[in-house]
Design a protein around this motif. Structure first.
Motif, PDB file in Angstrom:
ATOM      1  N   LEU A   1      31.648  49.168  36.740  1.00  0.00           N
ATOM      2  CA  LEU A   1      30.914  48.239  37.591  1.00  0.00           C
ATOM      3  C   LEU A   1      31.154  46.810  37.142  1.00  0.00           C
ATOM      4  CD1 LEU A   1      29.192  50.992  37.802  1.00  0.00           C
ATOM      5  CD2 LEU A   1      27.317  49.483  38.497  1.00  0.00           C
ATOM      6  N   ALA A   2      31.331  45.918  38.103  1.00  0.00           N
ATOM      7  CA  ALA A   2      31.278  44.495  37.803  1.00  0.00           C
ATOM      8  C   ALA A   2      29.811  44.121  37.578  1.00  0.00           C
ATOM      9  CB  ALA A   2      31.856  43.686  38.953  1.00  0.00           C
ATOM     10  N   VAL A   3      29.574  43.025  36.870  1.00  0.00           N
ATOM     11  CA  VAL A   3      28.204  42.578  36.608  1.00  0.00           C
ATOM     12  C   VAL A   3      28.061  41.135  37.078  1.00  0.00           C
ATOM     13  CG1 VAL A   3      26.421  42.143  34.877  1.00  0.00           C
ATOM     14  CG2 VAL A   3      27.952  44.116  34.630  1.00  0.00           C
ATOM     15  N   THR A   4      27.038  40.902  37.889  1.00  0.00           N
ATOM     16  CA  THR A   4      26.704  39.555  38.332  1.00  0.00           C
ATOM     17  C   THR A   4      25.421  39.119  37.648  1.00  0.00           C
ATOM     18  OG1 THR A   4      27.752  39.820  40.499  1.00  0.00           O
ATOM     19  CG2 THR A   4      26.082  38.107  40.302  1.00  0.00           C
ATOM     20  N   ALA A   5      25.449  37.940  37.048  1.00  0.00           N
ATOM     21  CA  ALA A   5      24.274  37.376  36.390  1.00  0.00           C
ATOM     22  C   ALA A   5      23.532  36.472  37.362  1.00  0.00           C
ATOM     23  CB  ALA A   5      24.704  36.567  35.166  1.00  0.00           C
ATOM     24  N   TYR A   6      22.214  36.666  37.460  1.00  0.00           N
ATOM     25  CA  TYR A   6      21.419  35.698  38.212  1.00  0.00           C
ATOM     26  C   TYR A   6      20.488  34.963  37.250  1.00  0.00           C
ATOM     27  CZ  TYR A   6      17.267  38.846  38.436  1.00  0.00           C
ATOM     28  OH  TYR A   6      16.193  39.643  38.130  1.00  0.00           O
TER      29      TYR A   6
END
Length: 342
Positions: free
Chosen positions: A212-217
């Motif tokens: 999985l790619a990970v997106t930081a918010y």
């Protein structure tokens, strides 16, 4: 015009822009103008959600950018999220089609389960977006819907072409592990709160190990929550004034915001910072144009104390669309700004 590096998504090989444009807390005409200006600046990832209460306005900005020849639909990643009150199978399609209509697009590039928390359904003609409270005031009413049921309904919409990639947001690794055991369409992206005060190393490691790619918010930590007078955020030292961040920024001739974003993107994460001005849009988009040393990466990572600002356990018992401002006027906001922190 600046461009963003990309992250490859599985299983399609699609290229997710690593530096995206966050839409939380953009409202009304400002949301329309922000999306248009973001596209013009070079952003190709627009991260939205039904719960933000601005998808129609964001869609207007995107449609205008397409009409003016700034971008084509195929060049942008449009992202939305399934809100908690639509987890039952019979309501998933309703939610996705409503968001598609508001954005004015025929498919989402990434569509997340916003929270792995199921709440009782509130019809859109009663209140939309419905927020956390069943009665619109203080009553949180859970609905025992298995995540598997929700996921299977989303998979059907992938089969029909309405969604290109599925994602999960605010999900712990244990639940993600369970989801991966039965998912026919595996999630491509995990989106979680990550900043130097909340590095989430183990969650990132597990997600990456599973493809999985990970997106930081909330990449800037307390900043976005300070705007909403969150007591926890107001008590937390601002990252942009932290000596560790400012000294590294000075050494590289960069802004503190660029240092914080580069710490994330150098870890292989995608980021979706909010920007209000042309200068901020350009600085954020150019934040991957330099490298931090390994020592600097470790020093910034050493700020981690596991401090989370967006926590459902802290939801306040008040109307989900309103927060009290410092001058005692009611401001329209979404749930993620309506917290009480201990």
């Amino acid at each position: 015009m600046s461009t963003s590096p990309t992250v490859t998504l599985k299983p399609t090989g699609a290229k997710l822009p690593q530096i995206g444009f966050g839409t939380w807390k953009h409202y009304g005409e400002k949301a329309t103008e922000a999306i248009y200006a973001g596209a013009k600046a070079g952003y190709r990832l627009f991260d939205g959600a039904a719960d933000y209460g601005n998808e129609k306005e964001c869609g207007e900005g995107l449609r205008r950018a397409i009409a003016d020849g700034i971008v084509t639909r195929d060049e942008v990643f449009v992202v939305s999220k399934l809100w908690n009150t639509f987890h039952r199978k019979e309501h998933v399609r309703e939610a996705v089609l409503r968001s598609l209509s508001d954005w004015g697009v025929s498919y989402f590039d990434v569509y997340y389960v916003h929270f792995p928390i199921s709440l009782a359904y509130v019809a859109p003609d009663v209140r939309y977006p419905p927020g956390w409270f069943f009665d619109g005031k203080s009553q949180v009413k859970h609905d025992p819907v298995p995540l598997r049921d929700t996921w299977e309904a989303l998979e059907q919409l992938v089969d029909e072409g309405y969604i290109k990639h599925l994602g999960v947001s605010n999900m712990a690794s244990a639940l993600l592990m369970d989801l991966l055991s039965y998912a026919r369409h595996r999630p491509s992206v995990l989106q979680i709160e990550i900043h130097p005060y909340n590095a989430q190393e183990r969650a990132v490691q597990y997600a990456h190990s599973q493809g999985l790619a990970v997106t930081a918010y909330s990449s800037f930590g307390p900043l976005g929550f300070r705007e909403l007078d969150s007591p926890k955020a107001l008590r937390t030292p601002a990252l942009f004034a932290h000596p560790t961040i400012t000294s590294i920024a000075l050494a590289h001739g960069r802004t503190p915001a660029q240092v914080v974003l580069r710490w994330a993107t150098q870890r292989g994460l995608a980021v979706i910072p909010k920007s209000n001005t042309e200068q901020q849009r350009q600085e954020n988009l150019q934040s991957a144009s330099f490298d931090l040393t390994q020592q600097e990466m470790e020093i910034i990572g050493g700020l981690n104390i596991g401090l989370r600002f967006n926590d459902p356990a802290d939801v306040s018992a008040r109307d989900p669309r309103t927060c009290r401002s410092s001058n005692d006027h009611w401001l329209v906001q979404d749930f993620e700004g309506c917290h009480i922190f201990s």
